[in-house]
Design a protein around this motif. Structure first.
Motif, PDB file in Angstrom:
ATOM      1  N   GLU A  90      61.373   2.361 -40.998  1.00 35.55           N
ATOM      2  CA  GLU A  90      62.343   2.379 -42.092  1.00 35.55           C
ATOM      3  C   GLU A  90      61.831   3.209 -43.268  1.00 35.55           C
ATOM      4  OE1 GLU A  90      63.364  -1.740 -42.786  1.00 35.55           O
ATOM      5  OE2 GLU A  90      64.879  -1.672 -41.191  1.00 35.55           O
ATOM      6  N   ARG A  91      60.534   3.165 -43.523  1.00 35.13           N
ATOM      7  CA  ARG A  91      59.969   3.977 -44.596  1.00 35.13           C
ATOM      8  C   ARG A  91      60.132   5.469 -44.290  1.00 35.13           C
ATOM      9  NH1 ARG A  91      54.051   3.567 -45.097  1.00 35.13           N
ATOM     10  NH2 ARG A  91      53.771   5.780 -44.981  1.00 35.13           N
ATOM     11  N   ILE A  92      59.904   5.854 -43.048  1.00 38.67           N
ATOM     12  CA  ILE A  92      60.081   7.252 -42.645  1.00 38.67           C
ATOM     13  C   ILE A  92      61.526   7.687 -42.881  1.00 38.67           C
ATOM     14  CG2 ILE A  92      60.111   8.823 -40.667  1.00 38.67           C
ATOM     15  CD1 ILE A  92      57.731   7.102 -39.551  1.00 38.67           C
ATOM     16  N   LEU A  93      62.476   6.876 -42.428  1.00 39.05           N
ATOM     17  CA  LEU A  93      63.888   7.214 -42.605  1.00 39.05           C
ATOM     18  C   LEU A  93      64.259   7.260 -44.077  1.00 39.05           C
ATOM     19  CD1 LEU A  93      65.510   5.132 -39.719  1.00 39.05           C
ATOM     20  CD2 LEU A  93      64.737   7.512 -39.686  1.00 39.05           C
ATOM     21  N   GLN A 125      61.542  18.134 -38.120  1.00 35.77           N
ATOM     22  CA  GLN A 125      62.191  18.886 -37.055  1.00 35.77           C
ATOM     23  C   GLN A 125      61.304  20.034 -36.553  1.00 35.77           C
ATOM     24  OE1 GLN A 125      65.921  19.548 -39.166  1.00 35.77           O
ATOM     25  NE2 GLN A 125      66.956  18.195 -37.729  1.00 35.77           N
ATOM     26  N   ALA A 126      60.508  20.618 -37.432  1.00 28.36           N
ATOM     27  CA  ALA A 126      59.628  21.716 -37.037  1.00 28.36           C
ATOM     28  C   ALA A 126      58.547  21.249 -36.065  1.00 28.36           C
ATOM     29  CB  ALA A 126      58.992  22.353 -38.270  1.00 28.36           C
ATOM     30  N   ASN A 127      58.040  20.027 -36.278  1.00 27.66           N
ATOM     31  CA  ASN A 127      56.981  19.504 -35.409  1.00 27.66           C
ATOM     32  C   ASN A 127      56.953  17.983 -35.513  1.00 27.66           C
ATOM     33  OD1 ASN A 127      54.672  18.859 -33.976  1.00 27.66           O
ATOM     34  ND2 ASN A 127      53.478  20.552 -34.806  1.00 27.66           N
ATOM     35  N   PRO A 128      57.847  17.316 -34.765  1.00 23.89           N
ATOM     36  CA  PRO A 128      57.939  15.848 -34.865  1.00 23.89           C
ATOM     37  C   PRO A 128      56.635  15.118 -34.560  1.00 23.89           C
ATOM     38  CG  PRO A 128      59.741  16.706 -33.540  1.00 23.89           C
ATOM     39  CD  PRO A 128      58.828  17.849 -33.826  1.00 23.89           C
ATOM     40  N   VAL A 129      55.917  15.579 -33.554  1.00 21.08           N
ATOM     41  CA  VAL A 129      54.680  14.891 -33.166  1.00 21.08           C
ATOM     42  C   VAL A 129      53.664  14.958 -34.305  1.00 21.08           C
ATOM     43  CG1 VAL A 129      52.747  14.892 -31.543  1.00 21.08           C
ATOM     44  CG2 VAL A 129      55.080  15.264 -30.706  1.00 21.08           C
ATOM     45  N   GLU A 130      53.500  16.119 -34.887  1.00 21.36           N
ATOM     46  CA  GLU A 130      52.567  16.278 -36.013  1.00 21.36           C
ATOM     47  C   GLU A 130      53.028  15.444 -37.212  1.00 21.36           C
ATOM     48  OE1 GLU A 130      49.740  17.333 -38.808  1.00 21.36           O
ATOM     49  OE2 GLU A 130      49.670  17.511 -36.638  1.00 21.36           O
ATOM     50  N   TYR A 131      54.314  15.511 -37.513  1.00 21.33           N
ATOM     51  CA  TYR A 131      54.849  14.763 -38.655  1.00 21.33           C
ATOM     52  C   TYR A 131      54.579  13.266 -38.494  1.00 21.33           C
ATOM     53  CZ  TYR A 131      57.932  13.245 -42.381  1.00 21.33           C
ATOM     54  OH  TYR A 131      58.421  12.673 -43.535  1.00 21.33           O
ATOM     55  N   SER A 171      57.654   6.093 -31.716  1.00 24.11           N
ATOM     56  CA  SER A 171      57.436   7.540 -31.796  1.00 24.11           C
ATOM     57  C   SER A 171      58.428   8.291 -30.924  1.00 24.11           C
ATOM     58  CB  SER A 171      56.017   7.895 -31.376  1.00 24.11           C
ATOM     59  OG  SER A 171      55.090   7.422 -32.311  1.00 24.11           O
ATOM     60  N   LYS A 172      58.625   7.800 -29.709  1.00 21.51           N
ATOM     61  CA  LYS A 172      59.562   8.450 -28.789  1.00 21.51           C
ATOM     62  C   LYS A 172      60.978   8.413 -29.346  1.00 21.51           C
ATOM     63  CE  LYS A 172      61.092   8.531 -24.038  1.00 21.51           C
ATOM     64  NZ  LYS A 172      61.993   7.762 -23.271  1.00 21.51           N
ATOM     65  N   ALA A 173      61.411   7.263 -29.834  1.00 25.95           N
ATOM     66  CA  ALA A 173      62.762   7.139 -30.373  1.00 25.95           C
ATOM     67  C   ALA A 173      62.954   8.045 -31.586  1.00 25.95           C
ATOM     68  CB  ALA A 173      63.064   5.687 -30.735  1.00 25.95           C
ATOM     69  N   LEU A 174      61.964   8.121 -32.454  1.00 25.11           N
ATOM     70  CA  LEU A 174      62.069   9.013 -33.609  1.00 25.11           C
ATOM     71  C   LEU A 174      62.076  10.473 -33.177  1.00 25.11           C
ATOM     72  CD1 LEU A 174      59.754   7.152 -36.127  1.00 25.11           C
ATOM     73  CD2 LEU A 174      62.173   7.720 -36.511  1.00 25.11           C
ATOM     74  N   THR A 175      61.178  10.836 -32.286  1.00 25.46           N
ATOM     75  CA  THR A 175      61.096  12.223 -31.828  1.00 25.46           C
ATOM     76  C   THR A 175      62.395  12.661 -31.172  1.00 25.46           C
ATOM     77  OG1 THR A 175      58.715  12.019 -31.517  1.00 25.46           O
ATOM     78  CG2 THR A 175      59.797  13.804 -30.336  1.00 25.46           C
ATOM     79  N   GLU A 176      63.014  11.766 -30.416  1.00 26.91           N
ATOM     80  CA  GLU A 176      64.260  12.075 -29.722  1.00 26.91           C
ATOM     81  C   GLU A 176      65.489  11.800 -30.590  1.00 26.91           C
ATOM     82  OE1 GLU A 176      64.096   9.887 -26.051  1.00 26.91           O
ATOM     83  OE2 GLU A 176      62.430  11.112 -25.297  1.00 26.91           O
ATOM     84  N   VAL A 177      65.274  11.366 -31.819  1.00 23.71           N
ATOM     85  CA  VAL A 177      66.347  10.959 -32.740  1.00 23.71           C
ATOM     86  C   VAL A 177      67.291   9.999 -32.014  1.00 23.71           C
ATOM     87  CG1 VAL A 177      67.996  11.727 -34.476  1.00 23.71           C
ATOM     88  CG2 VAL A 177      66.120  13.230 -33.843  1.00 23.71           C
ATOM     89  N   ASP A 178      66.672   9.015 -31.376  1.00 25.74           N
ATOM     90  CA  ASP A 178      67.406   7.973 -30.661  1.00 25.74           C
ATOM     91  C   ASP A 178      67.574   6.787 -31.607  1.00 25.74           C
ATOM     92  OD1 ASP A 178      68.488   6.085 -29.001  1.00 25.74           O
ATOM     93  OD2 ASP A 178      66.944   6.261 -27.455  1.00 25.74           O
ATOM     94  N   LEU A 179      68.573   6.920 -32.464  1.00 25.16           N
ATOM     95  CA  LEU A 179      68.778   5.906 -33.496  1.00 25.16           C
ATOM     96  C   LEU A 179      69.278   4.591 -32.906  1.00 25.16           C
ATOM     97  CD1 LEU A 179      70.322   8.217 -36.226  1.00 25.16           C
ATOM     98  CD2 LEU A 179      67.932   7.565 -35.888  1.00 25.16           C
TER      99      LEU A 179
END
Length: 94
Positions: free
Chosen positions: A7-10, A24-30, A41-49
């Protein structure tokens, strides 16, 4: 599960939209700067809200972030389609 971290990230995306570009440029690094489990991490990287909401993340935050990441086109129906796994039609014009 670290719902508060997700939630803090969002929330930070809303506070500083430049962060979305960095994400968006580098989700894993971010995301490497946060303590997240693999599922988060997977859900955020895939924007699986939808998955994030199922994990307990606030749907108000997921709805806020959707147009920031995907653009406002089709809002709210594209978001509702994603969240429900079904096609949600706009109500007929009156």
């Amino acid at each position: 599960m670290s719902v508060n971290t997700v939630e803090r990230i969002l929330w930070e995306f809303g506070e500083n939209p430049e962060r979305i570009g960095q994400f968006q440029a580098n989700p894993v690094e971010y995301l490497s700067h946060y303590q997240l489990d693999d599922e988060e991490s997977k859900a955020l990287t895939e924007v699986d809200l939808k998955t994030l909401a199922e994990l307990g993340v606030s749907t108000l935050l997921t709805m806020m972030v959707w147009p920031m990441i995907n653009g406002p086109e089709g809002m709210p129906f594209a978001y509702l389609d994603h969240m429900s796994d079904e096609k949600v039609s706009a109500p007929p014009a009156s």
